[in-house]
Design an enzyme around this catalytic site. Structure first.
Site, short mmCIF file in Angstrom:
data_model
loop_
_atom_site.label_atom_id
_atom_site.label_comp_id
_atom_site.label_asym_id
_atom_site.label_seq_id
_atom_site.Cartn_x
_atom_site.Cartn_y
_atom_site.Cartn_z
N LYS A 213 0.81 -1.05 0.19
CA LYS A 213 0.42 -0.51 0.37
C LYS A 213 1.29 1.42 -0.08
O LYS A 213 1.42 2.04 0.91
CB LYS A 213 -0.99 -0.27 0.98
N LYS A 267 -2.41 -1.25 -3.64
CA LYS A 267 -2.82 -0.29 -3.87
C LYS A 267 -2.24 0.95 -4.10
O LYS A 267 -1.44 1.14 -3.30
CB LYS A 267 -4.16 -0.24 -2.52
#
Length: 345
Positions: A213, A267
């Site tokens: 992320k 992400k």
């Protein structure tokens, strides 16, 4: 054409000789042939639909920065879950927009068994739907400073946060969550969550770790949706990944898998397709991408202005994730895509 340029005089036979009989366009000539040789397939089974839940009853309020996306009360979330099940979407992911009055420096509301996420999970599970429930394990929707962990001064405290996250995961599992999605990027949280789930009898609950992320500029509309844009103090670069790094993503994912993650996630999605490909090639475990709010908003805005064909761009973007190696995609386009598939598009 200039008199100094000798024009081409190639006949079809000359072209056949040049190409040696190899004409790549043959397989592209018809729809049925294109479908026959297609290397990757996008289906409804690849979709996870993120939902935003707010307090109240009968509430549907638009998220201004995400056209077509709404914050919904628990009863309306049940209706959306029913819609997802009818469309064949395998999983929905629940995110809360917590009342600001309930947010504090340590995110205490995350450990309230009647918070929005837990209430939504129980209500949806009571309907007996054939659909999976994924929950977000992080403190940012519950903290007054908007960070994913317990904060002391300017520092996010890793170990104190991990204890909180492990307890949060157990509460969500008890409420009916099938997939626990730690999105915080604290060190060691997968091992702690797995151990705590197992000790509390939740050995079958899956963990989809946000393994890579990044500290991205593409999260703005999401923070609008969960109400943390106005409260965030500073930024998240001390614990989310540097967008310049790729090898670090390999190390993060390796640790998460070793600690007990069943699935891993990248992400944002589209700007990090290279990371999706590397993780899938390296580990061969179920790998997911999150088409984040900023990606969604850009396609929506360009489509609304007539600059692109929105539906084609939507489907093309999702196919890109599949081509990069993703086994599934979290996307706000999920119901629209599923409806298109049901109509045979």
């Amino acid at each position: 054409m200039s008199s100094h340029i000798r024009p081409a005089s190639l006949t079809p036979k000359d072209m056949d000789d040049l190409l040696g009989g190899r004409r790549m366009r043959r397989n592209r000539r018809t729809d049925w042939s294109r479908r026959l040789v297609r290397e990757n397939q996008l289906t409804v089974d690849d979709l996870i639909w993120p939902l935003f839940v707010v307090a109240g009853t009968g509430v549907r309020e638009a998220v201004p920065s995400m056209p077509g996306v709404e914050r919904v009360s628990v009863d309306e979330a049940v209706r959306d879950a029913e819609k997802a099940a009818r469309l064949g979407i395998p999983t929905i992911a629940v995110f809360p927009n917590t009342d600001p009055d309930l947010r504090d420096p340590i995110g205490s509301e995350a450990l309230n068994e009647n918070n929005l996420v837990c209430s939504a999970c129980r209500a949806i599970k009571q309907e007996g739907l054939n659909i999976g429930l994924m929950t977000d394990v992080a403190l940012d929707p519950y903290t007054s400073h908007g960070h994913d962990g317990v904060m002391e001064g300017d520092a996010i405290l890793n170990d104190e946060t991990v204890v909180q996250l492990a307890n949060q995961a157990v509460l969500q599992a008890h409420a009916g969550a099938d997939i626990i999605g730690p999105s915080d990027m604290m060190d060691g949280r997968i091992a702690a969550i797995r151990q705590t789930l197992d000790e509390n009898g939740f050995r079958d609950q899956q963990i989809m770790s946000y393994s890579a992320k990044y500290a991205s500029a593409f999260y703005g509309p999401f923070r609008d949706a969960v109400g943390t844009n106005a409260t965030l103090i500073g930024d998240k670069r001390t614990y989310q990944m540097d967008p310049a790094n790729t090898d670090e993503a390999i190390r993060e994912a390796e640790l998460d898998i070793h600690e007990g993650a069943d699935m891993i996630m990248v992400k944002p999605g589209m700007p990090y397709l290279d990371i999706v490909r590397r993780l899938k090639d390296t580990f061969s475990v179920p790998t997911f991408a999150y088409q984040v709010s900023g990606e969604f908003a850009m396609i929506e805005a360009a489509g609304a202005n007539g600059w692109i064909d929105k539906d084609r761009a939507m489907l093309e973007s999702l196919m890109a994730f599949k081509r990069a190696g993703a086994d599934g995609i979290l996307t706000y386009f999920a119901p629209k895509v599923a409806e298109l598939f049901q109509r045979g598009a």
